[in-house]
Design a protein around this motif. Structure first.
Motif, PDB file in Angstrom:
ATOM      1  N   LEU A 146       0.827  -1.209   0.000  1.00 59.37           N
ATOM      2  CA  LEU A 146       0.000   0.000   0.000  1.00 59.37           C
ATOM      3  C   LEU A 146       0.860   1.258   0.000  1.00 59.37           C
ATOM      4  N   ILE A 147       2.059   1.161   0.551  1.00 60.05           N
ATOM      5  CA  ILE A 147       3.006   2.273   0.532  1.00 60.05           C
ATOM      6  C   ILE A 147       3.793   2.273  -0.770  1.00 60.05           C
ATOM      7  N   TYR A 148       4.306   1.108  -1.146  1.00 62.29           N
ATOM      8  CA  TYR A 148       5.238   1.059  -2.270  1.00 62.29           C
ATOM      9  C   TYR A 148       4.573   1.273  -3.623  1.00 62.29           C
ATOM     10  N   VAL A 149       3.332   0.760  -3.813  1.00 60.96           N
ATOM     11  CA  VAL A 149       2.684   1.006  -5.106  1.00 60.96           C
ATOM     12  C   VAL A 149       2.298   2.485  -5.230  1.00 60.96           C
ATOM     13  N   TYR A 150       1.954   3.101  -4.101  1.00 54.37           N
ATOM     14  CA  TYR A 150       1.702   4.548  -4.114  1.00 54.37           C
ATOM     15  C   TYR A 150       2.950   5.287  -4.597  1.00 54.37           C
ATOM     16  N   MET A 151       4.119   4.870  -4.107  1.00 54.96           N
ATOM     17  CA  MET A 151       5.367   5.523  -4.493  1.00 54.96           C
ATOM     18  C   MET A 151       5.709   5.261  -5.958  1.00 54.96           C
ATOM     19  N   VAL A 152       5.332   4.089  -6.461  1.00 53.76           N
ATOM     20  CA  VAL A 152       5.543   3.813  -7.893  1.00 53.76           C
ATOM     21  C   VAL A 152       4.711   4.779  -8.733  1.00 53.76           C
ATOM     22  N   GLY A 153       3.424   4.927  -8.384  1.00 54.89           N
ATOM     23  CA  GLY A 153       2.589   5.898  -9.088  1.00 54.89           C
ATOM     24  C   GLY A 153       3.119   7.310  -8.940  1.00 54.89           C
ATOM     25  N   PHE A 154       3.586   7.631  -7.746  1.00 53.93           N
ATOM     26  CA  PHE A 154       4.167   8.936  -7.462  1.00 53.93           C
ATOM     27  C   PHE A 154       5.383   9.198  -8.348  1.00 53.93           C
ATOM     28  N   GLY A 155       6.194   8.171  -8.553  1.00 55.83           N
ATOM     29  CA  GLY A 155       7.368   8.321  -9.412  1.00 55.83           C
ATOM     30  C   GLY A 155       6.999   8.423 -10.882  1.00 55.83           C
ATOM     31  N   LEU A 156       6.114   7.552 -11.353  1.00 53.69           N
ATOM     32  CA  LEU A 156       5.740   7.551 -12.772  1.00 53.69           C
ATOM     33  C   LEU A 156       5.037   8.847 -13.165  1.00 53.69           C
ATOM     34  N   GLY A 157       4.176   9.361 -12.283  1.00 49.00           N
ATOM     35  CA  GLY A 157       3.434  10.571 -12.612  1.00 49.00           C
ATOM     36  C   GLY A 157       4.320  11.780 -12.808  1.00 49.00           C
ATOM     37  N   GLN A 158       5.445  11.803 -12.107  1.00 49.65           N
ATOM     38  CA  GLN A 158       6.287  12.996 -12.146  1.00 49.65           C
ATOM     39  C   GLN A 158       6.931  13.247 -13.512  1.00 49.65           C
ATOM     40  N   ILE A 159       7.091  12.199 -14.287  1.00 50.42           N
ATOM     41  CA  ILE A 159       7.772  12.368 -15.571  1.00 50.42           C
ATOM     42  C   ILE A 159       6.963  13.235 -16.530  1.00 50.42           C
ATOM     43  N   LEU A 160       5.648  13.356 -16.305  1.00 49.10           N
ATOM     44  CA  LEU A 160       4.785  14.127 -17.206  1.00 49.10           C
ATOM     45  C   LEU A 160       4.578  15.569 -16.753  1.00 49.10           C
ATOM     46  N   TYR A 161       4.477  15.783 -15.448  1.00 50.33           N
ATOM     47  CA  TYR A 161       4.066  17.095 -14.950  1.00 50.33           C
ATOM     48  C   TYR A 161       5.060  18.206 -15.273  1.00 50.33           C
ATOM     49  N   LEU A 205      -3.493  22.103 -10.485  1.00 54.45           N
ATOM     50  CA  LEU A 205      -4.906  21.881 -10.198  1.00 54.45           C
ATOM     51  C   LEU A 205      -5.413  20.589 -10.842  1.00 54.45           C
ATOM     52  N   VAL A 206      -4.920  20.259 -12.036  1.00 56.67           N
ATOM     53  CA  VAL A 206      -5.295  18.989 -12.677  1.00 56.67           C
ATOM     54  C   VAL A 206      -4.792  17.809 -11.844  1.00 56.67           C
ATOM     55  N   SER A 207      -3.564  17.920 -11.338  1.00 57.24           N
ATOM     56  CA  SER A 207      -3.011  16.824 -10.531  1.00 57.24           C
ATOM     57  C   SER A 207      -3.827  16.613  -9.259  1.00 57.24           C
ATOM     58  N   LEU A 208      -4.301  17.685  -8.658  1.00 57.57           N
ATOM     59  CA  LEU A 208      -5.139  17.569  -7.466  1.00 57.57           C
ATOM     60  C   LEU A 208      -6.470  16.886  -7.793  1.00 57.57           C
ATOM     61  N   ALA A 209      -7.014  17.172  -8.958  1.00 62.49           N
ATOM     62  CA  ALA A 209      -8.265  16.532  -9.366  1.00 62.49           C
ATOM     63  C   ALA A 209      -8.069  15.018  -9.519  1.00 62.49           C
ATOM     64  N   ILE A 210      -6.941  14.600 -10.077  1.00 63.00           N
ATOM     65  CA  ILE A 210      -6.642  13.171 -10.214  1.00 63.00           C
ATOM     66  C   ILE A 210      -6.537  12.526  -8.834  1.00 63.00           C
ATOM     67  N   TYR A 211      -5.867  13.209  -7.925  1.00 64.00           N
ATOM     68  CA  TYR A 211      -5.695  12.685  -6.564  1.00 64.00           C
ATOM     69  C   TYR A 211      -7.050  12.500  -5.885  1.00 64.00           C
ATOM     70  N   ALA A 217      -0.779  12.858  -6.724  1.00 62.96           N
ATOM     71  CA  ALA A 217       0.041  13.599  -5.759  1.00 62.96           C
ATOM     72  C   ALA A 217       1.383  13.996  -6.340  1.00 62.96           C
ATOM     73  N   ALA A 218       1.837  13.302  -7.385  1.00 64.84           N
ATOM     74  CA  ALA A 218       3.137  13.600  -7.982  1.00 64.84           C
ATOM     75  C   ALA A 218       3.233  15.038  -8.478  1.00 64.84           C
ATOM     76  N   GLY A 219       2.109  15.599  -8.910  1.00 64.29           N
ATOM     77  CA  GLY A 219       2.127  16.970  -9.396  1.00 64.29           C
ATOM     78  C   GLY A 219       2.594  17.953  -8.341  1.00 64.29           C
ATOM     79  N   GLY A 220       2.206  17.719  -7.092  1.00 60.68           N
ATOM     80  CA  GLY A 220       2.613  18.609  -6.013  1.00 60.68           C
ATOM     81  C   GLY A 220       4.104  18.596  -5.802  1.00 60.68           C
ATOM     82  N   ARG A 221       4.714  17.419  -5.887  1.00 58.86           N
ATOM     83  CA  ARG A 221       6.154  17.313  -5.679  1.00 58.86           C
ATOM     84  C   ARG A 221       6.916  18.038  -6.782  1.00 58.86           C
ATOM     85  N   VAL A 222       6.562  17.746  -8.031  1.00 57.21           N
ATOM     86  CA  VAL A 222       7.263  18.359  -9.162  1.00 57.21           C
ATOM     87  C   VAL A 222       7.080  19.869  -9.171  1.00 57.21           C
TER      88      VAL A 222
END
Length: 389
Positions: A34-49, A63-69, A96-101
């Protein structure tokens, strides 16, 4: 926005036993997914934002990234099986990746040098202080009778942030600095990022430090509660103590970095981290994997205190040479460091054997590897300070 990531990870930890019972998960180590797959999505999403924000601006993409979350959080609340819950967690991470990037890109739009490192430290402090409260909040949500309420708290935070950002956040990327959204432009920005020895080296070192954090977080519930020390309702307090050490050192780093520099603080912190990690392994061996709780918490908190002198400074040092492509560079770095950290964190977490040794060995191994990478990056000259570092 960094608080969304922190609460999405740590808020869920107290609910592991309830989720295990609800979905009949036989192996407790599987709950770490539940932690690690979240981090995988978090990592993959960042490549686009990053590329999107370099072209369209920071505000709209955030704002789009927040809507996805928010949408993924609703899906998690109604998951009919553990597999569906894991899928929803991946989507949560992508949102959530959008917030980090974009938080990194926005900081780089406005600051440079030691001032940037100071702001990075304050942002990281938020990311680290939230875990002091998140497990307690998650446990409080369980009092309502269901693990679903943990996701309700995530939904509430995400909704508040979406409203606040839509009303208050200005656009920080000036029109003349926008880049065309094309594969050619993305390729040029990526080449510029990869050609920077400092960006690649400190990004790798950062990813290894993230691996330490992920290995600890993924196995924290088992170490402190169900698998070893059986703290029960005191688990959030133990977790908060360790997170508090990280938050305190991040605040100290923010105050010292403008005077001492990113290189000196991060290199000294990393060397001390390796030394304490070896002590952590030592006490694990002496007590056959079951040291007294007070001793384990003391050494672990010391190491978490030291790790916070490395992460924000490594992040700033990696971003320093690539200001002209801050969005794409932040995207690549987030993608790379998150997946690197998630991979090593999964190895540490899945190695949990009812003792504290996997966490200690993971810290020592990744710390030594990170020190070697930093030495390569600086061509063997540690504590060197550049123009603004």
């Amino acid at each position: 926005m960094m608080a969304v990531t922190a609460i999405s990870i740590d808020n869920l930890l107290p609910a592991f036993p309830v989720i295990q019972e609800r979905f009949s998960v036989a192996d407790p180590n599987r709950l770490q997914l539940l932690i690690y797959v979240y981090m995988v999505g978090f990592g993959l999403g960042q490549i686009l934002y990053g590329p999107l924000s370099d072209s369209l601006g920071r505000r709209k993409v955030l704002l789009v990234s927040l809507a996805i979350y928010l949408g993924a959080t609703v899906l998690a609340m109604f998951s009919p099986s553990f597999g569906w819950l894991l899928a929803a967690r991946i989507l949560q991470g992508i949102g959530a990746a959008g917030g980090r990037v974009l938080s990194l890109a926005i900081v780089r739009d406005r600051y440079a040098g030691r001032a940037m490192a100071s702001v990075m430290s304050l942002i990281t402090m938020v990311f680290l202080i939230v875990p002091m409260l998140a497990p307690a909040l998650g446990q409080a949500m369980l009092l309502f009778g269901s693990w679903v309420w943990v996701f309700v708290s995530m939904l509430a935070l995400g909704g508040i942030l979406a409203v606040w950002f839509s009303i208050r956040m200005p656009e920080t990327l000036h029109p003349e600095h926008r880049r065309p959204l094309s594969l050619k432009a993305m390729g040029q920005a990526l080449r510029l990022t990869l050609r920077s020895r400092a960006t690649l080296g400190y990004g790798t070192a950062l990813g290894l430090m993230v691996g330490c954090i992920m290995g600890y977080v993924g196995s924290a519930e088992q170490v402190f509660d169900s698998g070893l020390y059986h703290l029960g309702g005191w688990f959030p307090a133990a977790f908060a103590l360790v997170a508090g050490a990280m938050g305190a050192s991040t605040l100290i780093n923010a105050r010292l970095v403008e005077r001492l520099g990113m290189h000196w603080l991060s290199h000294a912190g990393l060397i001390a981290f390796v030394a304490v990690a070896l002590v952590q392994v030592g006490i694990g061996l002496v007590w056959q994997g079951h040291p007294p709780l007070w001793l384990f918490l003391t050494v672990l908190s010391a190491n978490q205190f030291l790790i916070s002198f490395t992460m924000p400074n490594f992040q700033a040092l990696a971003m320093q040479p690539v200001g002209e492509v801050a969005g794409t560079a932040s995207s690549f770095l987030g993608f790379y460091t998150t997946l690197l950290g998630a991979a090593f964190g999964t190895v540490i977490g899945q190695s949990f054997d009812g003792t504290v040794l996997p966490v200690g060995v993971g810290y020592a191994g990744l710390g030594c590897l990170s020190l070697a990478v930093v030495a390569w990056t600086e061509r063997g000259r540690l504590f060197r300070a550049g123009i603004s570092g």
